[in-house]
Enzyme design. Structure first.
Site, mmCIF file in Angstrom:
data_model
loop_
_atom_site.group_PDB
_atom_site.id
_atom_site.type_symbol
_atom_site.label_atom_id
_atom_site.label_comp_id
_atom_site.label_asym_id
_atom_site.label_seq_id
_atom_site.Cartn_x
_atom_site.Cartn_y
_atom_site.Cartn_z
ATOM 1 N N GLU A 170 0.888 -1.306 -0.149
ATOM 2 C CA GLU A 170 0.561 -0.124 0.041
ATOM 3 C C GLU A 170 0.717 1.434 0.048
ATOM 4 O OE1 GLU A 170 -2.502 3.049 2.231
ATOM 5 O OE2 GLU A 170 -2.734 0.003 3.090
ATOM 6 N N ARG A 207 0.571 10.191 -0.181
ATOM 7 C CA ARG A 207 0.376 11.894 0.872
ATOM 8 C C ARG A 207 1.661 12.367 0.247
ATOM 9 N NH1 ARG A 207 0.209 8.205 6.544
ATOM 10 N NH2 ARG A 207 -1.771 6.961 6.560
ATOM 11 N N LYS A 221 -11.170 -1.869 6.665
ATOM 12 C CA LYS A 221 -9.918 -1.338 7.242
ATOM 13 C C LYS A 221 -10.422 -1.446 8.365
ATOM 14 C CE LYS A 221 -6.316 2.688 6.793
ATOM 15 N NZ LYS A 221 -5.795 3.088 6.113
#
Length: 210
Positions: A47, A51, A134
Site C-alpha cells: 500500500e 501523502r 480497514k
C-alpha cells in the site's frame, strides 16, 4: 465492480500475507528496490499512501515488479481514485468511506478497502455490500480488544487493522477470527530506505511474514 465484488477482491489480496506494508515514500527511486525486497520477503501486497508528491510515480514503478500487487492508500476523493488507477494501482484503501469515493471505485473497477472505526460505520458499509474493511485507526480506536468486541455481533465482516500496529502487537490482531491481515509501516523504516539497505528490509518482511 459492485461493493460485493470489491470486497471479494480485497479479501483475496489481503489474504496473500499476514501483513500489508503501509508505505510513505518521498523518493520514487526507492520504489522499485523497496517493492522487490518486500515481495522477496513474502509480502506481495503493498500500500503506497498518497501523502507525498512522489506517491503516484512510486505506484507506477512498483506496478512493474513481478509478484507484487500495488495499491493506493489514503484515497479521499474520486480524483485520487482515478489517478491511482491510471498509475497502476490494483486496489485502494481509504481511512473512511463516502458515497462519492465508493462510486468512483465502482466506476474505475478498483477494489476498495474502506475504513471503519465503529460498529455503526461497519454496519453502514455492510449494508452497502462491503464485508472486508480497514479498521482504522486501530490502536487509537481501542486496539484488538475493541475489534474483538465489534466482531462478536458482526462476525460476517473481516478486517485489516491499520494505525499503530507493530511487530509487538500484530499477533494480538492476527489471533482474532475477524482479522485477515494487518497493515503496518514498520517493515519499511525510513532510515533503511535512505541508505538503500534493501537486504535489511527483506529480513524485516520475512520476520513479519512469519
Amino acid at each position: 465492480m459492485t461493493p460485493q465484488d470489491q470486497s471479494r477482491a480485497a479479501r483475496d489480496i489481503a489474504g496473500r500475507a499476514p501483513v500489508i506494508p503501509v508505505l510513505v515514500l518521498d523518493d520514487a527511486d526507492h520504489a522499485r528496490p523497496l517493492a522487490e525486497a518486500l515481495v522477496a520477503g513474502g509480502l506481495p501486497a503493498l500500500e503506497v499512501t498518497l501523502r507525498t508528491p512522489a506517491a503516484l510515480d512510486c505506484i507506477r514503478a512498483m506496478a512493474e515488479v513481478e509478484g507484487g500487487i500495488v495499491g493506493a492508500g489514503t484515497l479521499l476523493t474520486p480524483e485520487d481514485v482515478r489517478a491511482a488507477k491510471a498509475a497502476g494501482a490494483r486496489f485502494g484503501v481509504s481511512p473512511g468511506a463516502t458515497d462519492r469515493l465508493i462510486q468512483a471505485c465502482i466506476d474505475e473497477d478498483l477494489p476498495l478497502l474502506p475504513g471503519a472505526a465503529t460498529a455503526t460505520e461497519a454496519m453502514a458499509l455492510l449494508e452497502k455490500g462491503f464485508d472486508m474493511l480497514k479498521f482504522f485507526p486501530a490502536e487509537a480506536s481501542g486496539g484488538a480488544s475493541a475489534l474483538k468486541a465489534i466482531g462478536a455481533p458482526i462476525p460476517q465482516i473481516a478486517f485489516c487493522p491499520t494505525g499503530g500496529v507493530s511487530l509487538s502487537n500484530k499477533a494480538d490482531y492476527l489471533s482474532l477470527p475477524n482479522v485477515v491481515c494487518v497493515g503496518g509501516s514498520w517493515v519499511a523504516p525510513g532510515d533503511k530506505m535512505r541508505v538503500g539497505d534493501w537486504d535489511a528490509i527483506e529480513r524485516l518482511a520475512r520476520e513479519a511474514r512469519a
